[in-house]
Design a protein around this motif. Structure first.
Motif, PDB file in Angstrom:
ATOM      1  N   ARG A  66      27.632  49.924  48.175  1.00  0.00           N
ATOM      2  CA  ARG A  66      26.971  48.542  48.227  1.00  0.00           C
ATOM      3  C   ARG A  66      27.247  47.518  47.324  1.00  0.00           C
ATOM      4  NH1 ARG A  66      22.928  48.331  52.021  1.00  0.00           N
ATOM      5  NH2 ARG A  66      21.714  46.688  50.919  1.00  0.00           N
ATOM      6  N   MET A  67      27.469  47.671  46.058  1.00  0.00           N
ATOM      7  CA  MET A  67      28.201  46.736  45.152  1.00  0.00           C
ATOM      8  C   MET A  67      29.423  46.427  45.426  1.00  0.00           C
ATOM      9  SD  MET A  67      26.759  47.880  41.252  1.00  0.00           S
ATOM     10  CE  MET A  67      26.908  49.410  41.302  1.00  0.00           C
ATOM     11  N   ILE A  68      30.339  47.412  45.976  1.00  0.00           N
ATOM     12  CA  ILE A  68      31.768  47.120  46.436  1.00  0.00           C
ATOM     13  C   ILE A  68      31.657  46.376  47.864  1.00  0.00           C
ATOM     14  CG2 ILE A  68      33.767  48.088  47.254  1.00  0.00           C
ATOM     15  CD1 ILE A  68      33.247  50.654  45.457  1.00  0.00           C
ATOM     16  N   LEU A  71      26.681  43.754  48.934  1.00  0.00           N
ATOM     17  CA  LEU A  71      25.312  44.046  49.642  1.00  0.00           C
ATOM     18  C   LEU A  71      24.270  44.310  48.340  1.00  0.00           C
ATOM     19  CD1 LEU A  71      25.872  46.064  52.467  1.00  0.00           C
ATOM     20  CD2 LEU A  71      25.935  43.894  52.413  1.00  0.00           C
ATOM     21  N   GLU A  72      24.768  44.506  47.236  1.00  0.00           N
ATOM     22  CA  GLU A  72      24.085  44.622  45.805  1.00  0.00           C
ATOM     23  C   GLU A  72      24.807  44.038  44.893  1.00  0.00           C
ATOM     24  OE1 GLU A  72      21.207  46.218  45.037  1.00  0.00           O
ATOM     25  OE2 GLU A  72      20.795  47.634  46.756  1.00  0.00           O
ATOM     26  N   ASP A  73      24.081  43.099  43.941  1.00  0.00           N
ATOM     27  CA  ASP A  73      24.473  42.409  42.870  1.00  0.00           C
ATOM     28  C   ASP A  73      24.779  43.562  41.719  1.00  0.00           C
ATOM     29  OD1 ASP A  73      24.239  40.002  43.855  1.00  0.00           O
ATOM     30  OD2 ASP A  73      21.960  40.003  43.030  1.00  0.00           O
ATOM     31  N   ILE A  74      25.840  43.099  41.137  1.00  0.00           N
ATOM     32  CA  ILE A  74      26.538  43.940  39.933  1.00  0.00           C
ATOM     33  C   ILE A  74      25.745  43.342  38.546  1.00  0.00           C
ATOM     34  CG2 ILE A  74      28.351  44.639  38.365  1.00  0.00           C
ATOM     35  CD1 ILE A  74      30.380  44.340  40.943  1.00  0.00           C
ATOM     36  N   THR A  75      25.111  44.555  38.151  1.00  0.00           N
ATOM     37  CA  THR A  75      24.337  43.968  36.691  1.00  0.00           C
ATOM     38  C   THR A  75      25.340  43.769  35.744  1.00  0.00           C
ATOM     39  OG1 THR A  75      22.500  45.607  37.368  1.00  0.00           O
ATOM     40  CG2 THR A  75      22.483  44.763  35.153  1.00  0.00           C
ATOM     41  N   SER A  76      26.326  44.564  35.413  1.00  0.00           N
ATOM     42  CA  SER A  76      27.215  44.264  34.330  1.00  0.00           C
ATOM     43  C   SER A  76      28.539  45.017  34.775  1.00  0.00           C
ATOM     44  CB  SER A  76      26.650  44.629  32.854  1.00  0.00           C
ATOM     45  OG  SER A  76      26.674  45.899  32.921  1.00  0.00           O
ATOM     46  N   GLY A  77      29.562  44.642  34.245  1.00  0.00           N
ATOM     47  CA  GLY A  77      30.703  44.963  34.441  1.00  0.00           C
ATOM     48  C   GLY A  77      31.597  44.240  35.415  1.00  0.00           C
ATOM     49  N   GLU A  78      32.842  44.724  35.892  1.00  0.00           N
ATOM     50  CA  GLU A  78      33.636  43.973  36.475  1.00  0.00           C
ATOM     51  C   GLU A  78      34.243  44.803  37.900  1.00  0.00           C
ATOM     52  OE1 GLU A  78      36.963  42.655  34.105  1.00  0.00           O
ATOM     53  OE2 GLU A  78      35.602  41.162  33.289  1.00  0.00           O
ATOM     54  N   LEU A  79      34.387  44.094  39.129  1.00  0.00           N
ATOM     55  CA  LEU A  79      34.886  44.683  40.125  1.00  0.00           C
ATOM     56  C   LEU A  79      36.151  43.699  40.828  1.00  0.00           C
ATOM     57  CD1 LEU A  79      34.787  46.651  42.958  1.00  0.00           C
ATOM     58  CD2 LEU A  79      33.064  44.678  43.861  1.00  0.00           C
ATOM     59  N   TYR A  80      37.195  44.384  40.743  1.00  0.00           N
ATOM     60  CA  TYR A  80      38.294  43.783  41.527  1.00  0.00           C
ATOM     61  C   TYR A  80      38.647  44.195  42.789  1.00  0.00           C
ATOM     62  CZ  TYR A  80      38.824  41.822  36.836  1.00  0.00           C
ATOM     63  OH  TYR A  80      38.693  40.837  35.565  1.00  0.00           O
ATOM     64  N   ILE A  81      38.850  43.456  43.649  1.00  0.00           N
ATOM     65  CA  ILE A  81      39.380  43.990  45.121  1.00  0.00           C
ATOM     66  C   ILE A  81      40.916  43.153  45.277  1.00  0.00           C
ATOM     67  CG2 ILE A  81      39.019  44.085  47.462  1.00  0.00           C
ATOM     68  CD1 ILE A  81      36.009  44.108  46.965  1.00  0.00           C
ATOM     69  N   ASP A  82      41.845  43.917  45.376  1.00  0.00           N
ATOM     70  CA  ASP A  82      43.214  43.352  45.591  1.00  0.00           C
ATOM     71  C   ASP A  82      43.385  42.377  44.594  1.00  0.00           C
ATOM     72  OD1 ASP A  82      45.561  43.365  46.816  1.00  0.00           O
ATOM     73  OD2 ASP A  82      44.963  41.864  48.576  1.00  0.00           O
ATOM     74  N   GLY A  83      43.190  42.687  43.151  1.00  0.00           N
ATOM     75  CA  GLY A  83      43.434  41.928  42.002  1.00  0.00           C
ATOM     76  C   GLY A  83      42.609  40.651  41.836  1.00  0.00           C
ATOM     77  N   LEU A  85      38.760  38.847  41.180  1.00  0.00           N
ATOM     78  CA  LEU A  85      37.170  39.236  40.604  1.00  0.00           C
ATOM     79  C   LEU A  85      36.482  39.210  41.848  1.00  0.00           C
ATOM     80  CD1 LEU A  85      35.515  40.289  38.382  1.00  0.00           C
ATOM     81  CD2 LEU A  85      35.742  37.712  37.674  1.00  0.00           C
ATOM     82  N   ALA A  86      35.587  40.160  42.142  1.00  0.00           N
ATOM     83  CA  ALA A  86      34.698  40.033  43.643  1.00  0.00           C
ATOM     84  C   ALA A  86      33.477  39.942  42.930  1.00  0.00           C
ATOM     85  CB  ALA A  86      35.094  41.195  44.128  1.00  0.00           C
ATOM     86  N   ASN A  87      32.860  40.006  41.976  1.00  0.00           N
ATOM     87  CA  ASN A  87      31.499  40.317  41.393  1.00  0.00           C
ATOM     88  C   ASN A  87      30.626  39.198  42.030  1.00  0.00           C
ATOM     89  OD1 ASN A  87      32.982  41.559  39.243  1.00  0.00           O
ATOM     90  ND2 ASN A  87      31.136  41.539  38.016  1.00  0.00           N
ATOM     91  N   ASN A  88      31.081  37.882  42.142  1.00  0.00           N
ATOM     92  CA  ASN A  88      30.436  36.804  42.833  1.00  0.00           C
ATOM     93  C   ASN A  88      30.942  36.537  44.286  1.00  0.00           C
ATOM     94  OD1 ASN A  88      28.624  36.618  40.670  1.00  0.00           O
ATOM     95  ND2 ASN A  88      30.296  35.647  39.299  1.00  0.00           N
ATOM     96  N   LEU A  89      31.814  36.955  44.834  1.00  0.00           N
ATOM     97  CA  LEU A  89      32.591  36.971  46.237  1.00  0.00           C
ATOM     98  C   LEU A  89      31.706  37.197  47.192  1.00  0.00           C
ATOM     99  CD1 LEU A  89      35.322  35.769  46.907  1.00  0.00           C
ATOM    100  CD2 LEU A  89      36.150  38.094  47.314  1.00  0.00           C
ATOM    101  N   PRO A  90      31.306  36.449  48.089  1.00  0.00           N
ATOM    102  CA  PRO A  90      30.255  36.699  49.042  1.00  0.00           C
ATOM    103  C   PRO A  90      30.945  37.833  49.990  1.00  0.00           C
ATOM    104  CG  PRO A  90      30.651  34.221  49.282  1.00  0.00           C
ATOM    105  CD  PRO A  90      31.755  35.048  48.142  1.00  0.00           C
ATOM    106  N   SER A  91      30.245  38.761  50.553  1.00  0.00           N
ATOM    107  CA  SER A  91      30.456  39.958  51.191  1.00  0.00           C
ATOM    108  C   SER A  91      31.424  39.256  52.333  1.00  0.00           C
ATOM    109  CB  SER A  91      29.220  40.770  51.856  1.00  0.00           C
ATOM    110  OG  SER A  91      29.838  41.763  52.536  1.00  0.00           O
ATOM    111  N   LYS A  92      31.351  38.412  53.034  1.00  0.00           N
ATOM    112  CA  LYS A  92      32.252  37.810  54.386  1.00  0.00           C
ATOM    113  C   LYS A  92      33.520  37.612  53.886  1.00  0.00           C
ATOM    114  CE  LYS A  92      30.573  33.332  54.252  1.00  0.00           C
ATOM    115  NZ  LYS A  92      31.956  32.739  53.698  1.00  0.00           N
ATOM    116  N   ASP A  93      33.843  37.536  52.423  1.00  0.00           N
ATOM    117  CA  ASP A  93      35.182  36.974  52.054  1.00  0.00           C
ATOM    118  C   ASP A  93      35.981  38.255  51.417  1.00  0.00           C
ATOM    119  OD1 ASP A  93      34.583  34.279  52.882  1.00  0.00           O
ATOM    120  OD2 ASP A  93      33.729  33.826  50.814  1.00  0.00           O
ATOM    121  N   ARG A  94      35.013  39.315  51.404  1.00  0.00           N
ATOM    122  CA  ARG A  94      35.968  40.685  50.747  1.00  0.00           C
ATOM    123  C   ARG A  94      36.981  41.205  51.723  1.00  0.00           C
ATOM    124  NH1 ARG A  94      31.614  42.824  46.384  1.00  0.00           N
ATOM    125  NH2 ARG A  94      30.668  40.983  45.824  1.00  0.00           N
ATOM    126  N   ASP A  95      37.138  40.845  52.847  1.00  0.00           N
ATOM    127  CA  ASP A  95      37.890  41.553  53.790  1.00  0.00           C
ATOM    128  C   ASP A  95      37.771  42.752  53.935  1.00  0.00           C
ATOM    129  OD1 ASP A  95      39.970  41.783  55.825  1.00  0.00           O
ATOM    130  OD2 ASP A  95      41.433  41.826  54.260  1.00  0.00           O
TER     131      ASP A  95
END
Length: 424
Positions: A66-68, A71-83, A85-95
């Motif tokens: 759900r963090m990926i 649908l859930e906020d990431i408390t700490s750390g970093e998530l990258y999707i296709d290079g 940074l997606a931490n604050n990227l809206p779900s609809k924009d994550r393809d």
């Protein structure tokens, strides 16, 4: 206790930078009241890879998914999707496209409209929508159901509609949260095969969550085993089956589960609680020595972090000192407790003349067609063997079993880590 992966331990697959599609770096999820649901999750997922998160309820696998998904906020750390940074990227924009356990179909819409809905919202041309829906329906064998509503479909058909709705998106990343758990056993096997086939046809990156280790073993390119918010092990199905990182992984992966028994190791002889013995092969003794040498190095590195005088007065530091003395005694050759493990399929039924076989009384016999699950007493415990037999085996029968000593597992009694070193 079962060993958990220490904080800051990285799990990467050494993929080339441009091959990585999803990267999680020290990702944590902490809920209110300091509930730490996911702890320092680190992983790189390659493009077109099928990765399965598996573990018992509450282990953090769905929370990570759900963090990926956003649908859930990431408390700490970093998530990258296709290079990116997606931490604050809206779900609809994550393809991404998601498939849920409960199907989440619109009951007042037809199958066609359910599958087309996300494309209509994104204002795709009608012709393209029709083409995509028809193509997905053909692949999922839903052609004859496009004008029906969900209530007129079976559970398996509804799940295929949910899959179709995700697949028409042509998303770069598919996320599936226990999509087969509401299906009966036969439908699960059938739909599982369909998902694998579709994944290969669509060449997408897929992350799949399940508590079912059979799904994990049969579907995944790589498996992530989780427990209590921690990643226990990441590897291919064969790696995790053959070389589990700890007792928890060994018990969770494999069906039926691995047999375990406490034993004392003295030299190359394992002595169990009922005084039965096994002589270990030389390779296990070499691995045992190398394992504890490595453990001593790691322990000293951990102790070096306690550099202030007040740090060395803590209970944690004294526990490390005690562990250091224990390991040094083990390396000197002192007898010590270990945990013995052997999988049911590594126990064979043999003729009485075979050397090193043991005669046992069958406590319970379960027929599976051409195989039996045989319950018997060994090492002071009830154990299970999975054996092939053309003859009938009944409770109370005396049979001869051979433990394949090349397939023995040993675990450290304190940490429950696997005593295994690949380069030995």
């Amino acid at each position: 206790m079962d060993n958990v992966v220490p904080k800051k331990t990285k799990h990467v697959n050494n993929a080339k930078e441009n091959d990585v599609f999803v990267r999680l770096i020290d990702v944590n999820k902490v809920y209110d009241k300091n509930v730490h649901a996911v702890v320092d999750f680190n992983m790189e997922i390659k493009k077109k890879e099928f990765v399965v998160f598996v573990g018992p309820s509450g282990c953090g696998k769905s929370t990570t998914l759900r963090m990926i998904a956003g649908l859930e906020d990431i408390t700490s750390g970093e998530l990258y999707i296709d290079g990116v940074l997606a931490n604050n990227l809206p779900s609809k924009d994550r393809d991404i496209a998601m498939v849920f356990q409960n199907y989440a179909l619109y009951p007042n819409m037809t199958v066609y409209d359910n599958m087309a809905f996300s494309l209509k919202v994104r204002r795709f041309p009608k012709g393209e929508i029709k083409e995509r829906v028809i193509e997905a329906a053909q692949v999922l064998e839903l052609d004859d159901y496009l004008h029906r509503r969900p209530k007129a479909l079976s559970g398996g058909q509804r799940q295929r509609v949910a899959l179709g709705r995700a697949f028409v998106r042509n998303a770069q990343l598919f996320l599936m949260d226990e999509p087969l758990s509401n299906l009966d056993a036969k439908l699960r096997v059938q739909t599982r095969s369909e998902i694998i086939r579709l994944h290969k046809e669509l060449n997408t990156t897929t992350i799949y969550v399940t508590h079912d280790q059979t799904e994990a073993m049969t579907m995944a390119d790589r498996i992530v085993v989780m427990k209590g918010g921690y990643v226990q092990q990441i590897g291919t199905p064969l790696e995790i089956y053959r070389y589990p990182a700890n007792r928890f992984v060994a018990s969770f992966i494999g069906s039926p589960a691995m047999n375990f028994a406490k034993a004392t190791l003295n030299g190359d002889i394992l002595t169990f609680e009922n005084n039965q013995t096994i002589k270990l092969l030389p390779k296990y003794i070499k691995m045992h020595k190398k394992f504890y040498e490595n453990e001593l190095v790691l322990l000293k590195e951990e102790m070096e972090r306690y550099d202030l005088p007040e740090d060395k007065e803590t209970a944690d530091y004294h526990n490390l000192l005690e562990r250091e003395q224990q390991i040094k005694a083990i390396l000197k050759g002192d007898a010590h407790e270990v945990i013995f493990g052997i999988r049911p399929e590594a126990i064979k039924m043999v003729d009485s003349k075979v050397n090193d076989s043991i005669e046992v009384e069958v406590k319970l016999s379960e027929l599976l067609g051409d195989q039996y699950y045989i319950h018997f007493d060994f090492a002071g415990r009830n154990m299970l063997a999975k054996v092939e037999s053309e003859d009938e085996i009944n409770t109370g029968d005396k049979i001869n079993l051979l433990l394949q000593l090349t397939k023995v597992h040993l675990f450290d009694a304190l940490t429950h880590k696997t005593i295994y070193v690949k380069d030995v």
